[in-house]
Design a protein around this motif. Structure first.
Motif, mmCIF file in Angstrom:
data_model
loop_
_atom_site.group_PDB
_atom_site.id
_atom_site.type_symbol
_atom_site.label_atom_id
_atom_site.label_comp_id
_atom_site.label_asym_id
_atom_site.label_seq_id
_atom_site.Cartn_x
_atom_site.Cartn_y
_atom_site.Cartn_z
ATOM 1 N N UNK A 359 -16.512 16.004 -26.664
ATOM 2 C CA UNK A 359 -17.923 15.678 -26.900
ATOM 3 C C UNK A 359 -18.871 16.836 -26.620
ATOM 4 N N UNK A 360 -18.418 17.836 -25.821
ATOM 5 C CA UNK A 360 -19.291 18.978 -25.525
ATOM 6 C C UNK A 360 -19.509 19.876 -26.742
ATOM 7 N N UNK A 361 -18.655 19.766 -27.753
ATOM 8 C CA UNK A 361 -18.753 20.632 -28.931
ATOM 9 C C UNK A 361 -19.871 20.115 -29.841
ATOM 10 N N UNK A 362 -20.701 21.000 -30.391
ATOM 11 C CA UNK A 362 -21.740 20.541 -31.317
ATOM 12 C C UNK A 362 -21.147 19.734 -32.468
ATOM 13 N N UNK A 363 -21.925 18.781 -32.954
ATOM 14 C CA UNK A 363 -21.444 17.888 -34.001
ATOM 15 C C UNK A 363 -20.944 18.653 -35.218
ATOM 16 N N UNK A 364 -21.584 19.776 -35.531
ATOM 17 C CA UNK A 364 -21.205 20.545 -36.716
ATOM 18 C C UNK A 364 -19.773 21.060 -36.642
ATOM 19 N N UNK A 365 -19.249 21.249 -35.414
ATOM 20 C CA UNK A 365 -17.925 21.841 -35.242
ATOM 21 C C UNK A 365 -16.927 20.911 -34.556
ATOM 22 N N UNK A 366 -17.328 19.707 -34.223
ATOM 23 C CA UNK A 366 -16.485 18.842 -33.399
ATOM 24 C C UNK A 366 -15.157 18.518 -34.077
ATOM 25 N N UNK A 367 -15.157 18.462 -35.398
ATOM 26 C CA UNK A 367 -13.923 18.101 -36.105
ATOM 27 C C UNK A 367 -12.940 19.267 -36.199
ATOM 28 N N UNK A 368 -13.407 20.510 -35.970
ATOM 29 C CA UNK A 368 -12.505 21.666 -36.053
ATOM 30 C C UNK A 368 -12.255 22.310 -34.693
ATOM 31 N N UNK A 369 -13.199 22.195 -33.775
ATOM 32 C CA UNK A 369 -13.061 22.813 -32.459
ATOM 33 C C UNK A 369 -14.195 23.774 -32.176
ATOM 34 N N UNK A 370 -14.290 24.164 -30.916
ATOM 35 C CA UNK A 370 -15.390 25.020 -30.477
ATOM 36 C C UNK A 370 -15.208 26.466 -30.937
ATOM 37 N N UNK A 371 -16.244 27.081 -31.497
ATOM 38 C CA UNK A 371 -16.145 28.503 -31.816
ATOM 39 C C UNK A 371 -15.989 29.350 -30.551
ATOM 40 N N UNK A 372 -15.183 30.387 -30.663
ATOM 41 C CA UNK A 372 -14.932 31.326 -29.572
ATOM 42 C C UNK A 372 -15.045 32.734 -30.141
ATOM 43 N N UNK A 373 -15.730 33.624 -29.429
ATOM 44 C CA UNK A 373 -15.890 35.002 -29.902
ATOM 45 C C UNK A 373 -15.331 35.953 -28.849
ATOM 46 N N UNK A 374 -14.408 36.820 -29.289
ATOM 47 C CA UNK A 374 -13.773 37.769 -28.372
ATOM 48 C C UNK A 374 -14.021 39.188 -28.895
#
Length: 478
Positions: A359-374
């Motif tokens: 639920x912490x993931x924004x609705x726009x990305x909840x179905x795919x997962x949280x974006x991560x930048x490395x």
């Protein structure tokens, strides 16, 4: 108090140090053979530090160091420690000095061919617009009252004052705001925050224009709004002097109040306070306030980027993909030995990487997962990932935050010449603008671990899954 480091490989890319001495849980290391060897090099205390972290009261499962891990102050950078919210502790050393240092990614709506002839001009414009260095001010004029408002409201204050859009908040971790008490931030820190909103600072902080060179997961990339050859902008900075001053103030306060504890620990910077203690609550409020400041700082830089791109490319619309921090402690729900618990997860140089559905993931990305930048370095690739399917089980929903240093800044200065480095990068089509030649030498690509290997391990373990890779075009540093 010395601990013997006996590292056992328990599966591919997973090593463990069994409990010994006062360790309450094992210590776990995620990395390939070559990355782990770097952590074991002479003088490096990464593995000893993660053993020390395993002594924290209330710590769950294991203390953890991620593939980019390297020696820090007290806790290793790339470290994760989750403690029980009922009987655990909070440690400023487990968050670090740059509270809510983090990374945000912007998509520009442009492709490489749209900017290739303007790269040098773009680098100049960004450098002229964005304050860099230790005390160069910020792109947003602020006074004490403004800073207090930012400490309390974060991106909500920025939105109310015309410096953000509702979409920006919707695409930021915690919507860019955590409940806090600005009065918990020490006065000297508050003063340092004035006119630093919208600034990069020195060290490894940067603003980089990048080209998406490879897409590995087309569905997730499409959800993030990116494709091959797109031009994106990556911003890496934190809470600036305000965050550092807040950290230093509370570290000293913890050491004074818990003097006998601090003196008994293998490293005073591991000092902690029981959750619910008055000083712990005060630090919690100050940490959250500094986090709000960091989100506002990155937002002000976003506004500056928008202005530069608007002026130079009048058809562009710069949009926030996501903003994620990597120096924070967060209350989260996790399953430990079949029981769901509320934990306080310390992440120091570690990125939250929740899989789809949280639920912490924004609705726009909840179905795919949280974006991560490395990010890599100014001469190497950076990566866009998504929270991996094994991240909750393996790492309390965490992955690496960057390449991780393999040379100290002093070592890098003896190895590299700023002039030669800038010339070599230019020959590769990378336009670097920096206030300090010293910073350039310290941040040379060779001072960092192999970013491709760090991300390969993350992907192989399922804690952060590769989505796309980018290459630098223009890099702005302090």
């Amino acid at each position: 108090m010395g601990l013997v480091v006996e590292l056992n490989e328990i599966e591919a890319n997973v090593y463990e140090i069994g409990r010994t001495g006062e360790m309450r849980v094992p210590a776990r290391v995620y990395g390939s053979e070559s990355l782990v060897e770097e952590m074991q090099s002479e003088g490096d205390r990464t593995l000893t530090q993660i053993q020390n972290v395993a002594m924290l009261p209330g710590i769950q499962k294991f203390s953890l160091v991620l593939p980019d891990g390297h020696q820090g102050d007290g806790f290793p950078i790339g470290g994760v420690a989750a403690v029980d919210a009922d009987d655990g502790v909070i440690s400023p050393g487990g968050i670090g000095g740059d509270i809510n240092c983090g990374v945000r990614l912007l998509r520009t709506g442009l492709t490489y061919k749209d900017i290739v002839s303007e790269q040098s001009i773009l680098a100049d414009r960004l450098y002229q617009t964005i304050p860099t260095g230790a005390a160069e001010g910020g792109s947003l004029d602020t006074n004490i009252s403004d800073v207090r408002g930012i400490l309390e409201g974060g991106l909500e204050w920025m939105l109310a004052n015309g410096h953000a859009t509702k979409t920006d908040l919707d695409h930021c971790e915690e919507n860019g705001h955590l409940p806090s008490d600005p009065n918990a931030v020490p006065t000297e820190a508050l003063k340092r925050g004035v006119n630093q909103v919208g600034s990069l600072g020195r060290g490894n902080h940067f603003l980089e224009v990048q080209r998406v060179t490879d897409v590995y997961d087309t569905e997730t990339a499409a959800a993030f709004g990116i494709d091959t050859d797109d031009v994106v902008v990556m911003i890496h900075t934190g809470s600036r002097g305000l965050g550092h001053q807040t950290y230093s103030h509370y570290l000293r306060a913890f050491e004074r109040k818990y003097r006998s504890l601090a003196e008994s620990l293998p490293d005073k910077k591991l000092v902690y306070a029981p959750l619910g203690d008055d000083l712990a609550d005060e630090y919690w409020n100050a940490m959250n306030a500094a986090a709000n400041f960091a989100w506002a700082n990155r937002q002000a830089l976003t506004q500056a980027v928008r202005k530069v791109f608007d002026d130079l490319f009048d058809t562009t619309e710069v949009e926030l993909v996501y903003d994620v921090c990597h120096n924070m402690a967060k209350e989260e729900r996790h399953t430990v030995d079949g029981e769901t618990k509320t934990l306080l997860v310390h992440r120091k140089g570690a990125t939250r990487a929740f899989p789809a559905g949280r639920p912490e993931i924004p609705e726009a990305y909840r179905s795919v997962g949280q974006p991560v930048f490395i990010p890599g370095s100014m001469g190497s690739h950076s990566y866009i990932l998504v929270g991996g399917p094994q991240s909750l089980a393996r790492s309390f929903g965490s992955t690496a935050h960057g390449a991780g240093r393999q040379l100290s800044r002093a070592e890098a200065r003896t190895e590299y010449s700023a002039g030669e480095l800038k010339k070599a990068l230019r020959a590769r089509g990378i336009f670097v603008r920096a206030r300090s030649g010293r910073t350039l030498a310290e941040e040379a690509p060779g001072a960092y671990k192999d970013i491709d290997e760090v991300v390969r391990v993350s992907d192989a373990l399922g804690i952060g899954t590769r989505v796309a890779r980018t290459a630098p075009l223009a890099n702005i540093k302090g």
